[in-house]
Scaffold this active site. Sequence first.
Site, PDB file in Angstrom:
ATOM      1  N   HIS A 117       0.752  -1.108  -0.073  1.00 14.32           N
ATOM      2  CA  HIS A 117      -0.039  -0.071   0.073  1.00 14.32           C
ATOM      3  C   HIS A 117       0.841   1.282   0.242  1.00 14.32           C
ATOM      4  CE1 HIS A 117       0.355  -0.062   4.665  1.00 14.32           C
ATOM      5  NE2 HIS A 117       0.391   1.083   4.493  1.00 14.32           N
ATOM      6  N   ASP A 147       0.296  -7.506   1.789  1.00 12.86           N
ATOM      7  CA  ASP A 147       0.606  -6.215   1.696  1.00 12.86           C
ATOM      8  C   ASP A 147       2.112  -5.948   1.785  1.00 12.86           C
ATOM      9  OD1 ASP A 147       0.179  -3.344   1.527  1.00 12.86           O
ATOM     10  OD2 ASP A 147       0.010  -3.322   3.719  1.00 12.86           O
ATOM     11  N   SER A 221       4.461   2.719   7.920  1.00 16.19           N
ATOM     12  CA  SER A 221       4.298   1.541   7.121  1.00 16.19           C
ATOM     13  C   SER A 221       5.421   0.980   6.310  1.00 16.19           C
ATOM     14  CB  SER A 221       3.157   1.737   6.058  1.00 16.19           C
ATOM     15  OG  SER A 221       2.012   1.968   6.752  1.00 16.19           O
TER      16      SER A 221
END
Length: 462
Positions: A117, A147, A221
């Site tokens: 992402h 992911d 992230s």
Amino acid sequence: MEMKNLGNLFLVSLLSGATTLGAYKVFIEKGNTGSIVTSAPNYSKAVGLVPEGYDFTAAAEKAVHSVVHVKNVSVVTYNDPWASFFYGRGETQQYEQVGTGSGVIVSEDGYIVTNNHVIKDATELEVTLNNNKSYKAKLVGTDSKMDIALLKIDANEKLPFIVFGDSEAIKVGEWVLAVGNPYNLNSTVTAGIVSAKARNLDKASIQSFIQTDAAVNPGNSGGALVNARGELVGINTMISSPTGSYAGYSFAVPSNITKKIIEDLMQFGNVQRGILGIEGGELNAEAAKKYGINQTEGVYVNKVNKNSGAQKAGIEKGDIIVKLDDKKVNSNAELSSIVNTKRPNDLVKVTVLRDGKQMNIPVKLTKKELIQYEFNGIEFEDISDSDKQRFNIKNGIKIKEVSNNDYAEYANELKGSIVLRIDNMRVTDMESVSSYLAKKEEGQKAQYEIIAKNGRIYRIIL
């Protein structure tokens, strides 16, 4: 058949509708096909699971140099509704949108792991190292289900890289560090403990996360989660928060799964995911009562998929899986955490309880493309890239065959249709759909939102 015939079955409707650090040595030689060799670092100062005085400096020092800042530049197309309203035509505008996140260097020649992402829809990727040097990065491959994405930069020097640890060996209560770039604050280190393992945030998902209480915020992230010895045990990917900022818990993709994914991307260009071929329900007192059994731990086999390794090995509906490769299994997430480190044709030892007796059954994992997914006489398959382009969609599954005689009249119209939602659950992939449908009672139907072959959207009950 005329479209009006579908009215007997269809109700016409319109369709309206991160992470942190590590340090365990990965050595990848030039010319290597992608196998990752791990070796433990040798620190002069021993660091235990709960370091005396809570000294994480050795682990943090190793990790911060391996964590990078990732900038994602994407082009967004905007249609001006006011121009359409006043002038009868839409005016399209394009502008650049910049997103940021973190990444982890896993080889001295420039391979970098981050979240899918973080780099999704990027037209340009830029990586900035801890020493402030910046490089253009190219995308090697992604695994959207877990992911994870793999990038590559070409630097004129050997880069500091992280060492992979064994995520299976970490324990609840063990200290971990999260390293990343929250809010564009480079080289940020936070500490916490492992709160839980094999956490599944979506009951229809194949994912299996490490949960921690280390502070993780937007921009973290793709960063590293490391243990107190400086070994990479996870890639930080999301937070649980009502506000969008850290509010207590964060989640990371385990390093064992991450390592397998990036090896696949290096060797094959895509992820080689092996499938056991069962759909199971997690046992507890309530589930045991429902199934009429006394066992309250393990995974109850609700369904065995056709053509799967589980079917060929003799696993049956009603079996209770209690171990996989001698590792205790109490949930679908724990089962997935082991299977996701395997490839098609790998053998796994499945320990089941059948009629009160324990059995060890060797199962050869199957390629997911070879398994038939079926519910109530409707067989499904994953959509192709051409399907996505034709219907202008990103996710969904296709109705492949209709063998239920109750729907024979509509079989030709149903075949080839794209399923977007099932019981208001957005369809993302075949595995999550199969897992969801397997939990339904025998004879129970489901509501589908589909795009028919003519492009119209319907809601149907099958």
